[in-house]
Design an enzyme around this catalytic site. Structure first.
Site, PDB file in Angstrom:
ATOM      1  N   GLU A   1       2.857  -3.114   8.216  1.00  0.00           N
ATOM      2  CA  GLU A   1       3.737  -3.595   7.143  1.00  0.00           C
ATOM      3  C   GLU A   1       4.135  -5.056   7.367  1.00  0.00           C
ATOM      4  OE1 GLU A   1       6.959  -1.337   5.566  1.00  0.00           O
ATOM      5  OE2 GLU A   1       5.902   0.573   5.733  1.00  0.00           O
TER       6      GLU A   1
ATOM      7  N   ASP B   1       1.134   3.296  12.637  1.00  0.00           N
ATOM      8  CA  ASP B   1       2.033   4.223  11.963  1.00  0.00           C
ATOM      9  C   ASP B   1       1.115   5.208  11.243  1.00  0.00           C
ATOM     10  OD1 ASP B   1       3.695   5.622  10.322  1.00  0.00           O
ATOM     11  OD2 ASP B   1       4.562   3.889   9.293  1.00  0.00           O
TER      12      ASP B   1
ATOM     13  N   ASN C   1       1.989   8.140  10.061  1.00  0.00           N
ATOM     14  CA  ASN C   1       2.720   8.989   9.118  1.00  0.00           C
ATOM     15  C   ASN C   1       2.414  10.463   9.345  1.00  0.00           C
ATOM     16  OD1 ASN C   1       4.507   7.489   7.316  1.00  0.00           O
ATOM     17  ND2 ASN C   1       2.668   6.393   6.666  1.00  0.00           N
TER      18      ASN C   1
END
Length: 587
Positions: A325, A472, A474
């Protein structure tokens, strides 16, 4: 190879250079300078200097004869500092301009032939004479093409200028930091004179400056001199837009820095994986009014969070940093200049049709980037023959295939060479899988593509290289993704195949062609802690037969995480927590 600089930027830089050169020469009582930028292969060269109190900028052809340029300079010099007012000159009157003697001299005082081409005539150290004024020619002198200070300055947090240099090296440059003496200090106390608008006190001499509490309320100034070994260019002064403000006090990462105060020694490698929360998501109405209502609005602002992120990352003294991100502007304008100052180089992979992506940084004294093998999962699945079998399985379920192909999820793959042992390489992978709580089936397909691609890259480019897979994901430790990575297989009975509903279930067996991998930071209670969710989503996966874990840096305590209810907060810049561990390569 010298990079090409846009003409607009050249004009801006050269005007600044000529103004600074003239000012410096007047102050120091020495020969003025003319700055020449001449790059082989480019059609034009630039000449910048101060003439009759005005900054002159000339863009000329490299293959033009010197005579033409000298005549132009002579004409401009004869005109004086500006055009005469129309009211002073009778209509129809002829104004005769007496040309000034203009010539270019070699170091020995002999005149440069006016028939020479510009590219040959303007040599470093030669002298331009305009009437009684002499200018020292500085050809391709070290020059800052970009020099900026960050907008937000906090006490206790590093101030990292954004600098780009031409004809020099940032490692060679000289830096001096000053703080502005606040008005209520007496001139006698600071060595100034009554009536002075402002005065400055030197406070530092390194590329990065960390303001102290004594600097609060004061602006900062950086005087930076571009250099290339013994050569130097014009010093540029940068003054901060605002004053230093008080910091937030103790941050969640301060105690963690006690474990990482020193860099690791070879063959140990410190790795960081961190979702830093993209500004494009932090500033949405949903984030402000639903997701992060407990977070002070100013703590969600990019400038504030970047102060915290840069201090946190710098304090880990990492060798490899994988970030998710990452806004493209943050990578270019904030992280790259900051981490470069701390000895790391970086590469960026933007998501397709997005404004954020993945960034991998590596310590340049330990690693050399050999190659990048980034992919977009949806594109790779449909275009790379190595994924043909998986594509056939996915194509059985049109809904799943459509959902997979709509995603812009990417995988960043960097092959690094160990500079201490050049025959050793490491493959560093970085990803951020699909976020939706009901997207377990999509994430499984994405991980299937990732593992196949990584196996192919290692076999083709870096045989026997260990894999460090950060991101990440998730996915919690009970997910199909975690099972596929750690056990190398997921059966068609796994619940994630029905994560989007039984009616859209598309069960299949997935196998990994890589050996089982280990979560270097084990299975944590949470790595993501927001108001409505807490869970372990982030991992650093390693191959235990190739690498072993020396230490895992403890996460902040639950009390630290919840001091301001949840994350992000005034003391933590993201809704995720960075994973940090020290790895050792096995012989």
């Amino acid at each position: 190879m010298m990079s090409r600089v846009p003409a607009a930027l050249l004009r801006f830089s050269c005007r600044l250079l000529s103004a600074s050169l003239a000012r410096n020469s007047c102050l120091l009582g020495r020969m003025e300078s003319v700055v020449v930028r001449c790059i082989p292969g480019e059609p034009k060269l630039t000449i910048a200097f101060c003439l009759n109190g005005s900054n002159r900028y000339m863009l000329r052809d490299q293959n033009e004869a010197l005579r033409t340029v000298l005549e132009r300079i002579s004409f401009n010099a004869a005109r004086g500092p500006g055009k005469a007012k129309k009211s002073k000159i009778p209509k129809g009157a002829q104004v005769e301009l007496e040309p000034l003697l203009v010539k270019l001299l070699y170091l020995d005082g002999s005149e440069v032939p006016v028939t020479l081409l510009n590219s040959e005539a303007w040599q470093d150290g030669s002298v331009l004479q305009v009437g009684d004024i002499q200018y020292s020619v500085s050809r391709n002198a070290p020059t800052f093409t970009v020099a900026e200070l960050p907008v937000s300055l906090l006490a206790g947090f590093p101030v990292c200028p954004k600098l780009q240099i031409e004809f020099g090296h940032l490692q060679d440059c000289e830096f001096k930091w000053y703080k502005e003496n606040i008005p209520n200090e007496s001139p006698e106390a600071v060595g100034g004179q009554p009536g002075q608008a402002s005065s400055w006190t030197e406070v530092g001499c390194s590329r990065v400056y960390v303001p102290s509490v004594q600097d609060i309320g004061c602006r900062l100034k950086l005087s930076c001199t571009p250099k290339d070994g013994g050569r130097h260019g014009v010093t540029k002064d940068l003054v901060s837009m605002g004053a230093v403000e008080a910091g937030p006090g103790v941050c969640t990462f301060d105690n963690r820095h006690m474990y990482t105060s020193k860099e690791t020694e070879w063959p140990s490698v410190r790795v960081v994986s961190y979702n830093i929360l993209a500004n494009v998501y932090a500033q949405t109405e949903l984030s402000k009014t639903v997701l992060y209502t407990y977070c002070a609005p100013y703590a969600l602002e990019l400038d504030y969070r970047q102060n915290l992120i840069k201090k946190e990352l710098a304090g880990y003294n990492a060798d490899i940093i994988c970030l998710q991100e990452v806004d493209i502007g943050v990578f270019e304008d904030s992280l790259t200049p900051a981490l470069d100052a701390f000895g790391l180089d970086g590469v960026f992979k933007i998501k397709d049709k997005q404004h954020e992506g993945l960034a991998t940084f590596y310590r340049r004294t330990k690693f050399k980037l050999l190659s990048c093998h980034d992919i977009c999962f949806s594109e790779a699945l449909t275009s790379d023959p190595i994924h043909h079998e998986l594509l056939q399985k996915v194509s059985v379920c049109r809904t799943l295939k459509s959902r997979v192909l709509k995603r812009s999820t990417a995988l960043q793959v960097s092959v690094l060479e160990d500079l201490h042992k050049p025959d050793r390489r490491v493959c560093v992978a970085n990803t951020h899988l699909y976020w939706h709580p009901k997207g377990g089936d999509v994430r499984l397909v994405q991980m299937g593509v990732a593992l196949k691609h990584l196996s192919h890259v290692i076999n083709q480019v870096a045989p026997e290289a260990p894999l460090v897979f950060c991101g990440d994901f998730n996915s919690n430790p009970n997910s199909g993704v975690f099972q596929l990575v750690s056990d190398t297989a997921v059966s068609q009975e796994h619940a994630d195949w029905s994560s989007s509903g039984l009616e859209e279930s598309c069960p299949m067996e997935l196998l990994s062609t890589l050996p089982p991998m280990l979560s270097a930071c084990s299975q944590l209670e949470y790595t993501n802690y927001v108001g409505g969710f807490q869970g372990c989503l982030d991992y650093i996966f390693i191959q235990p037969q190739r690498m072993e874990v020396e230490q895992m840096i403890p996460l902040p305590s639950h009390q630290e995480v919840t001091t301001y209810t949840a994350l992000p907060s005034v003391a933590h810049p993201s809704d995720h927590i960075a994973l940090v561990c020290d790895l050792r390569w096995n012989p």
